[in-house]
Design a protein around this motif. Sequence first.
Motif, PDB file in Angstrom:
ATOM      1  N   PHE A   1      -2.087 -25.252  10.239  1.00  0.00           N
ATOM      2  CA  PHE A   1      -2.741 -24.139  10.014  1.00  0.00           C
ATOM      3  C   PHE A   1      -2.934 -24.238   8.309  1.00  0.00           C
ATOM      4  O   PHE A   1      -2.726 -24.685   7.738  1.00  0.00           O
ATOM      5  CB  PHE A   1      -1.701 -23.009  10.228  1.00  0.00           C
ATOM      6  CG  PHE A   1      -0.478 -23.564   9.863  1.00  0.00           C
ATOM      7  CD1 PHE A   1      -0.622 -22.928   8.463  1.00  0.00           C
ATOM      8  CD2 PHE A   1       0.411 -24.277  10.180  1.00  0.00           C
ATOM      9  CE1 PHE A   1       0.607 -23.334   7.701  1.00  0.00           C
ATOM     10  CE2 PHE A   1       2.367 -24.507   9.569  1.00  0.00           C
ATOM     11  CZ  PHE A   1       2.363 -23.874   8.253  1.00  0.00           C
ATOM     12  N   ILE A   2      -3.808 -22.454   7.636  1.00  0.00           N
ATOM     13  CA  ILE A   2      -4.162 -22.718   6.745  1.00  0.00           C
ATOM     14  C   ILE A   2      -3.362 -21.348   5.928  1.00  0.00           C
ATOM     15  O   ILE A   2      -3.337 -20.389   6.848  1.00  0.00           O
ATOM     16  CB  ILE A   2      -5.881 -22.151   7.220  1.00  0.00           C
ATOM     17  CG1 ILE A   2      -6.426 -22.665   8.007  1.00  0.00           C
ATOM     18  CG2 ILE A   2      -6.254 -21.890   5.393  1.00  0.00           C
ATOM     19  CD1 ILE A   2      -7.156 -24.038   7.620  1.00  0.00           C
ATOM     20  N   ILE A   3      -3.096 -21.703   5.116  1.00  0.00           N
ATOM     21  CA  ILE A   3      -2.133 -20.715   3.684  1.00  0.00           C
ATOM     22  C   ILE A   3      -3.121 -20.269   3.448  1.00  0.00           C
ATOM     23  O   ILE A   3      -3.737 -21.289   1.753  1.00  0.00           O
ATOM     24  CB  ILE A   3      -0.733 -20.934   3.123  1.00  0.00           C
ATOM     25  CG1 ILE A   3       0.031 -21.632   4.783  1.00  0.00           C
ATOM     26  CG2 ILE A   3      -0.610 -20.306   2.477  1.00  0.00           C
ATOM     27  CD1 ILE A   3       1.338 -22.577   3.652  1.00  0.00           C
ATOM     28  N   SER A   4      -3.727 -19.442   3.322  1.00  0.00           N
ATOM     29  CA  SER A   4      -4.497 -18.753   2.051  1.00  0.00           C
ATOM     30  C   SER A   4      -3.753 -17.541   1.163  1.00  0.00           C
ATOM     31  O   SER A   4      -3.513 -17.078   1.103  1.00  0.00           O
ATOM     32  CB  SER A   4      -5.616 -17.586   2.556  1.00  0.00           C
ATOM     33  OG  SER A   4      -6.803 -17.364   1.933  1.00  0.00           O
ATOM     34  N   ALA A   5      -4.610 -18.409   0.026  1.00  0.00           N
ATOM     35  CA  ALA A   5      -4.151 -18.430  -1.216  1.00  0.00           C
ATOM     36  C   ALA A   5      -4.888 -16.721  -1.888  1.00  0.00           C
ATOM     37  O   ALA A   5      -5.276 -16.500  -3.136  1.00  0.00           O
ATOM     38  CB  ALA A   5      -3.980 -18.785  -2.483  1.00  0.00           C
ATOM     39  N   ASP A   6      -5.333 -16.416  -1.450  1.00  0.00           N
ATOM     40  CA  ASP A   6      -7.301 -15.030  -1.237  1.00  0.00           C
ATOM     41  C   ASP A   6      -6.149 -14.143  -0.092  1.00  0.00           C
ATOM     42  O   ASP A   6      -6.597 -14.449   0.816  1.00  0.00           O
ATOM     43  CB  ASP A   6      -8.239 -16.088  -0.969  1.00  0.00           C
ATOM     44  CG  ASP A   6     -10.110 -14.997  -1.888  1.00  0.00           C
ATOM     45  OD1 ASP A   6      -9.021 -14.113  -2.597  1.00  0.00           O
ATOM     46  OD2 ASP A   6     -10.401 -14.938  -0.939  1.00  0.00           O
ATOM     47  N   GLY A   7      -6.172 -13.276  -1.088  1.00  0.00           N
ATOM     48  CA  GLY A   7      -5.912 -12.383  -0.221  1.00  0.00           C
ATOM     49  C   GLY A   7      -4.755 -10.917  -1.492  1.00  0.00           C
ATOM     50  O   GLY A   7      -5.596 -11.413  -2.485  1.00  0.00           O
ATOM     51  N   GLY A   8      -4.246 -10.215  -1.300  1.00  0.00           N
ATOM     52  CA  GLY A   8      -2.845  -9.655  -1.466  1.00  0.00           C
ATOM     53  C   GLY A   8      -1.927  -9.215  -0.664  1.00  0.00           C
ATOM     54  O   GLY A   8      -2.183  -8.698   0.633  1.00  0.00           O
ATOM     55  N   GLN A   9      -1.186  -8.046  -1.713  1.00  0.00           N
ATOM     56  CA  GLN A   9      -0.359  -7.456  -1.168  1.00  0.00           C
ATOM     57  C   GLN A   9      -0.787  -6.018  -1.214  1.00  0.00           C
ATOM     58  O   GLN A   9      -0.986  -5.781  -1.771  1.00  0.00           O
ATOM     59  CB  GLN A   9       1.341  -8.009  -1.578  1.00  0.00           C
ATOM     60  CG  GLN A   9       1.327  -9.291  -1.391  1.00  0.00           C
ATOM     61  CD  GLN A   9       2.424  -9.333  -0.205  1.00  0.00           C
ATOM     62  OE1 GLN A   9       2.566  -8.590   0.498  1.00  0.00           O
ATOM     63  NE2 GLN A   9       2.014 -10.414   0.187  1.00  0.00           N
ATOM     64  N   PRO A  10       0.327  -5.771  -0.622  1.00  0.00           N
ATOM     65  CA  PRO A  10      -0.129  -4.103  -0.283  1.00  0.00           C
ATOM     66  C   PRO A  10       0.022  -3.075  -1.506  1.00  0.00           C
ATOM     67  O   PRO A  10      -0.717  -2.066  -1.845  1.00  0.00           O
ATOM     68  CB  PRO A  10       0.438  -3.227   1.120  1.00  0.00           C
ATOM     69  CG  PRO A  10       0.330  -4.019   1.942  1.00  0.00           C
ATOM     70  CD  PRO A  10       0.959  -5.854   0.718  1.00  0.00           C
ATOM     71  N   SER A  11       1.039  -3.784  -1.980  1.00  0.00           N
ATOM     72  CA  SER A  11       2.277  -2.084  -3.054  1.00  0.00           C
ATOM     73  C   SER A  11       3.032  -3.742  -4.033  1.00  0.00           C
ATOM     74  O   SER A  11       2.881  -4.867  -3.600  1.00  0.00           O
ATOM     75  CB  SER A  11       2.547  -0.959  -3.257  1.00  0.00           C
ATOM     76  OG  SER A  11       4.045  -1.832  -2.920  1.00  0.00           O
ATOM     77  N   LEU A  12       2.928  -3.272  -5.014  1.00  0.00           N
ATOM     78  CA  LEU A  12       4.290  -4.663  -6.101  1.00  0.00           C
ATOM     79  C   LEU A  12       5.479  -4.216  -5.274  1.00  0.00           C
ATOM     80  O   LEU A  12       6.372  -5.383  -5.572  1.00  0.00           O
ATOM     81  CB  LEU A  12       4.333  -3.887  -7.716  1.00  0.00           C
ATOM     82  CG  LEU A  12       4.978  -4.522  -8.417  1.00  0.00           C
ATOM     83  CD1 LEU A  12       4.219  -6.560  -8.473  1.00  0.00           C
ATOM     84  CD2 LEU A  12       4.917  -3.750  -9.438  1.00  0.00           C
ATOM     85  N   ASP A  13       5.641  -3.255  -4.221  1.00  0.00           N
ATOM     86  CA  ASP A  13       7.455  -3.546  -3.776  1.00  0.00           C
ATOM     87  C   ASP A  13       7.081  -3.460  -2.633  1.00  0.00           C
ATOM     88  O   ASP A  13       7.809  -4.045  -1.670  1.00  0.00           O
ATOM     89  CB  ASP A  13       7.562  -2.133  -3.740  1.00  0.00           C
ATOM     90  CG  ASP A  13       7.630  -2.017  -5.367  1.00  0.00           C
ATOM     91  OD1 ASP A  13       8.385  -3.048  -6.506  1.00  0.00           O
ATOM     92  OD2 ASP A  13       7.675  -0.415  -5.891  1.00  0.00           O
ATOM     93  N   GLN A  14       5.710  -3.454  -1.636  1.00  0.00           N
ATOM     94  CA  GLN A  14       5.204  -4.070   0.145  1.00  0.00           C
ATOM     95  C   GLN A  14       5.250  -4.717   0.586  1.00  0.00           C
ATOM     96  O   GLN A  14       3.591  -5.513   0.142  1.00  0.00           O
ATOM     97  CB  GLN A  14       4.739  -2.455   0.495  1.00  0.00           C
ATOM     98  CG  GLN A  14       4.729  -2.168   1.832  1.00  0.00           C
ATOM     99  CD  GLN A  14       5.937  -2.374   2.541  1.00  0.00           C
ATOM    100  OE1 GLN A  14       7.194  -1.456   2.337  1.00  0.00           O
ATOM    101  NE2 GLN A  14       5.779  -3.990   3.562  1.00  0.00           N
ATOM    102  N   PRO A  15       5.777  -5.609   1.206  1.00  0.00           N
ATOM    103  CA  PRO A  15       4.623  -6.745   1.296  1.00  0.00           C
ATOM    104  C   PRO A  15       4.167  -6.238   2.688  1.00  0.00           C
ATOM    105  O   PRO A  15       3.882  -5.269   3.182  1.00  0.00           O
ATOM    106  CB  PRO A  15       6.061  -8.757   1.968  1.00  0.00           C
ATOM    107  CG  PRO A  15       6.901  -6.954   2.605  1.00  0.00           C
ATOM    108  CD  PRO A  15       6.841  -5.875   1.217  1.00  0.00           C
ATOM    109  N   GLY A  16       3.181  -7.281   2.744  1.00  0.00           N
ATOM    110  CA  GLY A  16       1.929  -7.299   4.206  1.00  0.00           C
ATOM    111  C   GLY A  16       1.571  -8.922   4.537  1.00  0.00           C
ATOM    112  O   GLY A  16       1.845  -9.915   3.777  1.00  0.00           O
ATOM    113  N   VAL A  17       1.511  -8.598   5.876  1.00  0.00           N
ATOM    114  CA  VAL A  17       0.881  -9.612   6.314  1.00  0.00           C
ATOM    115  C   VAL A  17      -0.670  -8.776   6.962  1.00  0.00           C
ATOM    116  O   VAL A  17      -0.637  -8.049   7.435  1.00  0.00           O
ATOM    117  CB  VAL A  17       1.133 -11.015   7.409  1.00  0.00           C
ATOM    118  CG1 VAL A  17       2.642 -11.183   6.518  1.00  0.00           C
ATOM    119  CG2 VAL A  17       1.416  -9.764   8.523  1.00  0.00           C
TER     120      VAL A  17
END
Lengths: 457, 457
Positions: free
Chosen positions: B177-193
């Motif tokens: 599988f690939i792990i992408s270091a391009d993208g982001g999190q919804p906010s500083l306190d809230q993780p997301g996939v």
Amino acid sequence: MSLAECDRYLEEREQEHLEAIQEFLRIPSVSALPEHQGDVRRAAEWLADYLRRIGVPQVELLPTERNPVVFGAWHVDDAQPTAMIYGHYDVQPPDPLDLWTSPPFEPQVREDKLYARGASDDKGNVMVALQGVEALVRTQGRPPINLKFFFEGEEEIGSPSLPAFMPNHREKLACDFIISADGGQPSLDQPGVTLTAKGIAACQVNVRTADTDLHSGMFGAAVPNAAQVTAHLAASFHTPDGRVAVEGFYDRVRELSEEERAELAAAQASAGPYWEKVGAPALWGEPGYSPGERVAARPTLDINGIWSGFQGEGVKTVTPAEGHFKITCRLVADQDPEEILTLIERHVEKHCPPWATATVERFPGSARPFGIRRDHPALKTAMEVLEQIFGKPPVIARQGGTIPVAEIFQRELGADMVFFAFGTPDGNVHAPNESMRLESMRRGRRAYCAYLTALAK
Amino acid sequence: MSLAECDRYLEEREQEHLEAIQEFLRIPSVSALPEHQGDVRRAAEWLADYLRRIGVPQVELLPTERNPVVFGAWHVDDAQPTAMIYGHYDVQPPDPLDLWTSPPFEPQVREDKLYARGASDDKGNVMVALQGVEALVRTQGRPPINLKFFFEGEEEIGSPSLPAFMPNHREKLACDFIISADGGQPSLDQPGVTLTAKGIAACQVNVRTADTDLHSGMFGAAVPNAAQVTAHLAASFHTPDGRVAVEGFYDRVRELSEEERAELAAAQASAGPYWEKVGAPALWGEPGYSPGERVAARPTLDINGIWSGFQGEGVKTVTPAEGHFKITCRLVADQDPEEILTLIERHVEKHCPPWATATVERFPGSARPFGIRRDHPALKTAMEVLEQIFGKPPVIARQGGTIPVAEIFQRELGADMVFFAFGTPDGNVHAPNESMRLESMRRGRRAYCAYLTALAK
């Protein structure tokens, strides 16, 4: 008779005269671009020197708020009328540069045409007039009538300084009429005189939809797009069938009489539909009028430029936050430029969607439409001389372009303007590869000799 | 346990890590601009060196038709899975330059944020991942699973070389599988996939109405105006209420189920409506969907730039002969980018008036929409790690942006992509004053340590 002497003088000096014009054209006196301020000044000084070389006894640069007026006066006889020769030494910006065959400020002669920015508009025409005066002076010792000279450096930006300048110089500028070396002839073989010229009003619309450009993936689906609002607003200014869609735009326009339409048709039949030779897939404009009628006597609203967002090579996935477009309106009697700009403001207010802000920035240099009466003596003399030079009677034309000073001179000095210039419509004025025919220059110099002579009592 | 050691290592090296990121950001590797070709190459070499410094045994630049792929491989144990970390070392153009507080390629820290073009997208995120790997290597001697690295230099222009590149390197790039270091999190306190990312299709529309720009007074009333036709065409792409007006555009779009809408609403409630903080007078977009639904799961057509005629200061009375605008579409399942470009061509053909010609220039770099299945083990592990690091469960998000390679990897390698990156939506990616929070960087490095550890069997 003396005109034969003038002809001989002009024939002998043709190369020298061409070189002087080229020297003048090498100065990039672009009034619209601040970086050319020094060049504009240099062009004014060059032109003042040329007046002195001809022998004009009184020559000065009259300062204005922006660029100086090159003024000259030569009083020869109280019994003779005083004509003031008008023209301008500033030029349009040369872009897009990549479409020029030879560089805009390196004049080049190809196939009997001199190519350069300003070759026709207006340095070439100004020099033709002065070289005609020069021929009279060298062969007869002095001009046949009293002359004044008035060459401005702001015509291409709408002469913004002149309205404030004129009232303070009424006495110095006093004259019986103006001869404009700005304008042109319908074709190389067909002379014409100008009865009207259009007025102008100019502004820029500035659109904003966000504080900053945004990533189209993260924001594009949720927030407004300034490029799209700008396109929408710019497109709202015309109906699909080609009328100006600004409410009230046509309200004050004087309708053409059947007689005037016939006169226009005659003028244009002889000039030929030059607008058919520009590579347009089809003509376009206000329905109900021929292209010639539209150019001559109908007002227009033109978008001169539009821009928003990314213009580089390839792709940039951005949602633009601001956009702009520029408008000029060409106006006819009895439209008022300030009133038209107010109507444009109302139009923008009405058509700007609630998800954007749009402001209208008025540019200085508005001009009312101009007109001269048909039986003006200087106009009639011009027609006789043109018939003599060209071998056929001139048509009575209405200019699609604008000479802001024509209306200012009329209002401030009570002096009407006779257009007496020799460029032809194939000269690409305001566009890449501007040119003037050497044949038009030869004819123009002779015509000035004949006209000034004929104006003497 | 080993993660505590990683934490200590990262705390000690924080300043050094920040300086390395700044060094990388100083290279203006703008892939869209040919004049930065050398800088793009320099960035690739810099990144390869950094992999070597970490200790990656196999590092090479793999040539493509345009910019090289920085590739690395570290095989540690046949019994462990192989993950390939993806990112890109190219950046967006920085214009408009005058809106940057500090120059785009002179990184500056202000109030716990690092400002520079690429700070978030994607140099900052790439470095955070590598510095996480570095911490594992330094504290444990080797990574816990087999790693490959794949950093491309064409993401910001749509990865045009990759479709031809991938089939020739299937063996070398093989991974689970690939792990992408391009993208982001919804906010500083809230993780997301990320469950989906949008596809993209890009083109430019070129309009012509005459051979050359023309004087608006002599020609404007008779001939078509390219700025006006360009505005009209650009405005025709949306209905007044905000839908894309291209016929067939929505035909293949999968409608959201009520369940999906609820999931999206939950994801967005926690992330907050970041699109409300951009200074727009009102939000805008396709009716019938919330802004969040539009960003996440509805396709868009965005005009990224428009230009025609004069853009300088003041007035130029020109009738423009050509105009241009750029379009990108963000696509969702099951839209096909090439089919969408064909629909756009048909739209332009249908809406271009007979007094102009308009052509559509397709840009390379189209990408289909991407999606990963909800029960993918690497996705589930990522969710567990994010919950542990952030202290709350991640939301399941759909990206409004595009990662062309996600779909290419899926198609060419059969490997799904897990997005694992740490920028936040306030980072101004693709815009002036791009930034990344130092706190996001700290958290990102620790998250990479934890994730790679948790992936080990």
